[in-house]
Write a protein that holds these residues in place. Sequence first.
Motif, PDB file in Angstrom:
ATOM      1  N   ALA A 179       0.789  -1.013   0.219  1.00 15.41           N
ATOM      2  CA  ALA A 179       0.001   0.650  -0.364  1.00 15.41           C
ATOM      3  C   ALA A 179       0.678   0.943   0.060  1.00 15.41           C
ATOM      4  CB  ALA A 179      -1.330  -0.111   1.598  1.00 15.41           C
ATOM      5  N   TYR A 180       1.912   1.190   0.598  1.00 19.08           N
ATOM      6  CA  TYR A 180       2.860   2.272   0.948  1.00 19.08           C
ATOM      7  C   TYR A 180       4.056   2.311   0.002  1.00 19.08           C
ATOM      8  CZ  TYR A 180       0.634   4.325   5.533  1.00 19.08           C
ATOM      9  OH  TYR A 180       0.135   4.424   5.562  1.00 19.08           O
ATOM     10  N   GLU A 181       4.038   1.333  -0.720  1.00 16.55           N
ATOM     11  CA  GLU A 181       4.689   0.900  -1.989  1.00 16.55           C
ATOM     12  C   GLU A 181       6.491   1.484  -2.075  1.00 16.55           C
ATOM     13  OE1 GLU A 181       3.673   4.723  -5.024  1.00 16.55           O
ATOM     14  OE2 GLU A 181       2.331   3.611  -5.609  1.00 16.55           O
ATOM     15  N   GLY A 182       6.130   0.433  -1.088  1.00 19.06           N
ATOM     16  CA  GLY A 182       8.179  -0.218  -0.408  1.00 19.06           C
ATOM     17  C   GLY A 182       8.513   0.845   0.579  1.00 19.06           C
ATOM     18  N   GLU A 183       7.762   1.727   0.769  1.00 15.79           N
ATOM     19  CA  GLU A 183       8.362   3.402   1.983  1.00 15.79           C
ATOM     20  C   GLU A 183       8.127   2.577   3.008  1.00 15.79           C
ATOM     21  OE1 GLU A 183       6.010   7.494   2.081  1.00 15.79           O
ATOM     22  OE2 GLU A 183       7.361   7.416  -0.704  1.00 15.79           O
ATOM     23  N   VAL A 184       6.708   1.428   3.149  1.00 16.41           N
ATOM     24  CA  VAL A 184       7.305   1.190   4.949  1.00 16.41           C
ATOM     25  C   VAL A 184       8.582  -0.610   4.278  1.00 16.41           C
ATOM     26  CG1 VAL A 184       5.206  -0.113   7.088  1.00 16.41           C
ATOM     27  CG2 VAL A 184       5.046   2.230   5.947  1.00 16.41           C
ATOM     28  N   MET A 185       8.153  -0.874   5.169  1.00 13.79           N
ATOM     29  CA  MET A 185       9.350  -2.263   5.537  1.00 13.79           C
ATOM     30  C   MET A 185       8.816  -3.238   6.536  1.00 13.79           C
ATOM     31  SD  MET A 185      13.389  -0.943   5.950  1.00 13.79           S
ATOM     32  CE  MET A 185      13.749  -2.958   6.870  1.00 13.79           C
ATOM     33  N   ASP A 186       8.073  -2.880   7.940  1.00  9.44           N
ATOM     34  CA  ASP A 186       7.668  -3.598   8.875  1.00  9.44           C
ATOM     35  C   ASP A 186       6.855  -3.177   8.983  1.00  9.44           C
ATOM     36  OD1 ASP A 186       7.781  -5.609  10.545  1.00  9.44           O
ATOM     37  OD2 ASP A 186       9.312  -5.672  10.971  1.00  9.44           O
ATOM     38  N   VAL A 187       5.993  -3.469   9.834  1.00 13.98           N
ATOM     39  CA  VAL A 187       4.882  -3.853  11.255  1.00 13.98           C
ATOM     40  C   VAL A 187       5.276  -3.874  13.440  1.00 13.98           C
ATOM     41  CG1 VAL A 187       3.192  -4.856  11.072  1.00 13.98           C
ATOM     42  CG2 VAL A 187       2.779  -2.315  11.169  1.00 13.98           C
ATOM     43  N   TYR A 188       5.003  -2.825  13.649  1.00 14.45           N
ATOM     44  CA  TYR A 188       5.277  -3.497  14.933  1.00 14.45           C
ATOM     45  C   TYR A 188       3.769  -2.765  15.676  1.00 14.45           C
ATOM     46  CZ  TYR A 188      10.016  -2.398  13.849  1.00 14.45           C
ATOM     47  OH  TYR A 188      11.703  -2.464  13.231  1.00 14.45           O
ATOM     48  N   LEU A 189       3.957  -3.992  16.797  1.00 14.81           N
ATOM     49  CA  LEU A 189       2.294  -3.937  17.493  1.00 14.81           C
ATOM     50  C   LEU A 189       2.690  -2.772  18.400  1.00 14.81           C
ATOM     51  CD1 LEU A 189       1.159  -7.195  16.651  1.00 14.81           C
ATOM     52  CD2 LEU A 189       0.377  -5.573  15.303  1.00 14.81           C
ATOM     53  N   THR A 190       2.321  -2.239  18.969  1.00 16.36           N
ATOM     54  CA  THR A 190       3.140  -1.414  20.165  1.00 16.36           C
ATOM     55  C   THR A 190       1.983  -1.423  21.217  1.00 16.36           C
ATOM     56  OG1 THR A 190       1.768   1.144  19.212  1.00 16.36           O
ATOM     57  CG2 THR A 190       4.346   0.243  18.652  1.00 16.36           C
ATOM     58  N   ASN A 191       0.585  -1.251  20.671  1.00 17.01           N
ATOM     59  CA  ASN A 191      -0.395  -1.528  21.781  1.00 17.01           C
ATOM     60  C   ASN A 191      -1.244  -3.155  21.277  1.00 17.01           C
ATOM     61  OD1 ASN A 191      -2.751  -1.762  23.537  1.00 17.01           O
ATOM     62  ND2 ASN A 191      -2.194   0.373  24.159  1.00 17.01           N
ATOM     63  N   TYR A 192      -1.667  -4.045  22.368  1.00 15.58           N
ATOM     64  CA  TYR A 192      -2.338  -5.428  21.791  1.00 15.58           C
ATOM     65  C   TYR A 192      -3.068  -5.527  23.128  1.00 15.58           C
ATOM     66  CZ  TYR A 192      -3.105  -9.211  18.848  1.00 15.58           C
ATOM     67  OH  TYR A 192      -3.813 -10.584  18.028  1.00 15.58           O
ATOM     68  N   VAL A 193      -4.441  -5.187  23.494  1.00 18.55           N
ATOM     69  CA  VAL A 193      -4.879  -5.449  24.326  1.00 18.55           C
ATOM     70  C   VAL A 193      -6.166  -6.958  23.758  1.00 18.55           C
ATOM     71  CG1 VAL A 193      -6.114  -5.291  26.339  1.00 18.55           C
ATOM     72  CG2 VAL A 193      -4.203  -3.708  25.761  1.00 18.55           C
ATOM     73  N   THR A 194      -6.901  -7.633  24.097  1.00 17.32           N
ATOM     74  CA  THR A 194      -8.411  -7.475  24.023  1.00 17.32           C
ATOM     75  C   THR A 194      -9.095  -8.096  25.310  1.00 17.32           C
ATOM     76  OG1 THR A 194      -7.881  -9.888  24.697  1.00 17.32           O
ATOM     77  CG2 THR A 194      -7.374  -9.396  21.954  1.00 17.32           C
ATOM     78  N   GLN A 195     -10.479  -7.458  24.651  1.00 13.67           N
ATOM     79  CA  GLN A 195     -11.582  -7.333  25.804  1.00 13.67           C
ATOM     80  C   GLN A 195     -12.853  -7.903  25.579  1.00 13.67           C
ATOM     81  OE1 GLN A 195     -12.438  -3.773  27.200  1.00 13.67           O
ATOM     82  NE2 GLN A 195     -12.045  -4.236  29.037  1.00 13.67           N
TER      83      GLN A 195
END
Length: 170
Positions: free
Chosen positions: A154-170
């Motif tokens: 989607a970002y045409e190669g400008e984004v190389m990875d993603v980090y999950l900084t907040n992950y809470v289920t309720q």
Amino acid sequence: MPIEQRVVSRQKIGARGSAAPEAVPTAPPAPAGRPRRRLLLVVVLVLVLAVAGAAAWFLLGRDAEVPEAPVAEPAPVAGEVVQVDPISINLADGRYLRLGLGLQLTADAHGAPDPSRALDLAISLYSGRTVGEVSDPTTRDALKTQLAEQLAHAYEGEVMDVYLTNYVTQ
């Protein structure tokens, strides 16, 4: 070396008789040109093969025999990390997931990207799943990998990875 031939007969020399002398079978003379013919045939065959090989090399070229290996792109160099504010995503059975993202940009990215595309892709990927699916570590890693691939496209190669900084289920 001359070949000596002898004639053997039952009649004595000088004896007269009506019987005709018997012919003694003699070995057929070996052809003198046979070894030369084989040598000539081998030489002609070698020359024909050499000419055919040279013609194939010149006409087809050297590159036709060995295909070039594909050139691998160098790995992108990591740039800054852009934080995306956490959002709540509706899960199945009236539950929700609080999800915060960090987008790892490449060094050649042009400024901070608009996070709305990243949020839209995350909502599409995670919404409607059960709490058991998003809580399972292997499923969570698979979803994160799938989100990273979608973001890179989607970002045409400008984004190389993603980090999950907040992950809470309720």
